[in-house]
Design a protein around this motif. Sequence first.
Motif, PDB file in Angstrom:
ATOM      1  N   HIS A  31      -1.215   6.086   8.492  1.00 56.22           N
ATOM      2  CA  HIS A  31       0.267   6.036   8.488  1.00 56.22           C
ATOM      3  C   HIS A  31       0.751   7.391   8.325  1.00 56.22           C
ATOM      4  O   HIS A  31       0.136   8.305   7.839  1.00 56.22           O
ATOM      5  CB  HIS A  31       0.567   5.041   7.339  1.00 56.22           C
ATOM      6  CG  HIS A  31       0.131   5.426   5.990  1.00 56.22           C
ATOM      7  ND1 HIS A  31       0.218   6.328   5.225  1.00 56.22           N
ATOM      8  CD2 HIS A  31      -0.769   4.225   5.600  1.00 56.22           C
ATOM      9  CE1 HIS A  31      -0.425   6.169   4.199  1.00 56.22           C
ATOM     10  NE2 HIS A  31      -1.428   5.271   4.283  1.00 56.22           N
ATOM     11  N   HIS A  85       1.466   4.369  -2.867  1.00 53.44           N
ATOM     12  CA  HIS A  85       1.080   5.925  -2.812  1.00 53.44           C
ATOM     13  C   HIS A  85       2.120   6.553  -3.580  1.00 53.44           C
ATOM     14  O   HIS A  85       1.947   7.634  -4.197  1.00 53.44           O
ATOM     15  CB  HIS A  85       1.210   6.249  -1.266  1.00 53.44           C
ATOM     16  CG  HIS A  85       0.032   6.356  -0.518  1.00 53.44           C
ATOM     17  ND1 HIS A  85      -1.161   7.062  -0.791  1.00 53.44           N
ATOM     18  CD2 HIS A  85      -0.385   5.575   0.364  1.00 53.44           C
ATOM     19  CE1 HIS A  85      -2.070   6.752   0.199  1.00 53.44           C
ATOM     20  NE2 HIS A  85      -1.621   5.725   1.062  1.00 53.44           N
ATOM     21  N   ASP A 105      -6.242   7.476  -0.251  1.00 58.41           N
ATOM     22  CA  ASP A 105      -6.228   5.744  -0.596  1.00 58.41           C
ATOM     23  C   ASP A 105      -7.048   5.404  -1.740  1.00 58.41           C
ATOM     24  O   ASP A 105      -8.362   6.104  -1.725  1.00 58.41           O
ATOM     25  CB  ASP A 105      -6.760   4.931   0.685  1.00 58.41           C
ATOM     26  CG  ASP A 105      -5.808   4.818   1.692  1.00 58.41           C
ATOM     27  OD1 ASP A 105      -4.668   5.398   1.660  1.00 58.41           O
ATOM     28  OD2 ASP A 105      -5.971   4.506   2.880  1.00 58.41           O
ATOM     29  N   SER A 129      -1.345  10.198   6.359  1.00 58.65           N
ATOM     30  CA  SER A 129      -2.842   9.693   6.180  1.00 58.65           C
ATOM     31  C   SER A 129      -3.428   9.527   7.823  1.00 58.65           C
ATOM     32  O   SER A 129      -2.482   9.541   8.737  1.00 58.65           O
ATOM     33  CB  SER A 129      -3.180   8.707   5.222  1.00 58.65           C
ATOM     34  OG  SER A 129      -2.881   7.496   6.056  1.00 58.65           O
ATOM     35  N   HIS A 177       0.886  -1.170   0.008  1.00 57.42           N
ATOM     36  CA  HIS A 177       0.045  -0.182   0.007  1.00 57.42           C
ATOM     37  C   HIS A 177       0.747   1.225  -0.091  1.00 57.42           C
ATOM     38  O   HIS A 177       0.631   2.212  -0.654  1.00 57.42           O
ATOM     39  CB  HIS A 177      -0.884  -0.025   1.374  1.00 57.42           C
ATOM     40  CG  HIS A 177      -1.850   1.352   1.417  1.00 57.42           C
ATOM     41  ND1 HIS A 177      -2.889   1.453   0.857  1.00 57.42           N
ATOM     42  CD2 HIS A 177      -1.241   2.405   2.317  1.00 57.42           C
ATOM     43  CE1 HIS A 177      -3.322   2.562   1.225  1.00 57.42           C
ATOM     44  NE2 HIS A 177      -2.594   2.958   1.987  1.00 57.42           N
TER      45      HIS A 177
HETATM   46 ZN   LIG Z   1      -2.566   5.248   2.581  1.00 50.34          ZN
END
Ligand SMILES: [Zn+2]
Lengths: 212, 368
Positions: free
Chosen positions: B149, B119, B319, B146, B115
């Motif tokens: 994270h 980004h 996301d 975010s 993930h």
């Molecule tokens: Zn994210």
Amino acid sequence: MILGIDTSLGTAVAVIEPDGVVAATADSPNPLGHAEAIGDLLAQVLDPAVAITHVAVGMGPGPFTGLRVGIAAARAFALGRGIPVLPVPSHDAAALGLLLADTVAGADDTAPFAVVTDARRREFAYSVFEGTDDDGLPIRTTGPALAPRDELDDRLAALGAARRDVSAVPAAMVALAASRALAAGRTLATSEPLYLRSPDVTLPGAPKKVTA
Amino acid sequence: MNRHEPLVLGIETSCDETGIGIVRGRTLLSNTIASSMDEHARYGGVVPEVAARAHLEALQPAIEAALAEAGVSLGELDAVAVTSGPGLAGALMVGIGAAKGLAVSLGKPLYAVNHLVGHIAADILDSGAAQDAGPLEYPTVALLVSGGHTSLLLVRDLTSDVELLGETVDDAAGEAFDKVARVLGLPYPGGPEIDHAAASGNPAAIPFPRGLSRASDMAAHRYDFSFSGLKTAVARFVEANPEMLADDAGRADIAASFREAVVDVLVTKALNACRDHGVPRLLLGGGVIANRRLREVALERAAAAGVAVRIPPFSLCTDNGAMIAALAAELIASGAEPSTLAFGADSTLPVTEIQVAVPEAGPESARS
Ligand SMILES: [Zn+2]
């Protein structure tokens, strides 16, 4: 041919002919690891030469995280092939399997009994059945519902149902129940998973004081 | 499989956005997002079980909407991609179940990817918007911020060499915004609310602490972040000065000072990383990049430091599935083999694992 998927307990997949003849079956009894297992198990039972016409899926009850893996996989598989999903209560499939085995064994297949599965958090999930109907499907008279572990036996006694603990739901029985319902023009469940519990959340109160 | 400009459908379910993206090579064809954010608002934060239930219901309509927008059919896909981690395990598993079901159904290869690296891949997509930044150059420092994270990465190559420089040791920056919003009596999600409340405030009014920024922290945590102490400091301040919270101007000062403390630490550490590694490039990503003050301070201080800043379009910062598809498309173009089917969700997947379940090298192991 009908693809059956159930992840309400372990991870189970099967391909059957509409009359119930099992073409292929594969499962993992592990009560965890559904996301890891589902892909390889599907690949094992699928024969590229065989056309799948429907995907039958167990809608629970079962631990949510694993249960969703099978439902998500079933819906996506069906979308990929442009075929319908047939939702089945997982307990109905387990009951069908027990009733077929009783018939083969010559046991009484009309007495009330309860399919009982682990619902975690010190609870069991149960459904009570009483024989099969004209469509060859188990007659569910109670449930699925949850009961605290130490209350279950009293509840089943009150219902006159014999307790039958189940630790695996055969995917072939999910597919067969769906096939029989389809032939009879019936649906056995909605597309909603049988969670039986609301999400475990509490609304926040006022922020906690940080000074003494 | 078309390795030059592969048509890839990406599935992202690591937090509260159900993202389905479709790309052809580096061209964005659809970025479809269904968010369960509204369902979490009454709880003041993302509730994992609520998010996972919402993913299951949102996936199929989102896939259908993405295909319609992209004008492609499932049969045309070269590959399916999915987020394996990091993220909420139960939420990730819904996407993984769907991705495996879809890939097996279609007989298409499946790429399970990271993930956070996704980004970064968001930046290489041509979304049709005016792009004057040119292609992503390596190496680059990336700051990903975010609600889930807060990570500082050194990217030498998107598909093969990403290093974690630091990350939050407690709350993510977006989480800090949500928690402080509650302290200030503002609704969820906190980022835009605090941004709004801070608009007329003085960012220097209250000297809130900068987490892990003391000289003594710098040896072990030079690039790490901590926001829980800051949240407590704001709560303490509000308890000691209730009259300030009751007054609009006072509340604006608290919000602006809190926001400044977060922004200052993020930008300072990111630019430290650029300087320490001799990298004059900084890529920003993650939903908190929507914060106007963060972009402003980052651009201003980066310019002064001679660092070029890149910010993907906001719809690709939050996301989304397009970034997952984009990363897989880059992996395919670089010759990577599909993932084997045995992977699961890894809530703490390290950034060094750009693709998971990579087949063992050898002639028989490659799936097609
Ligand atoms: Zn994210």
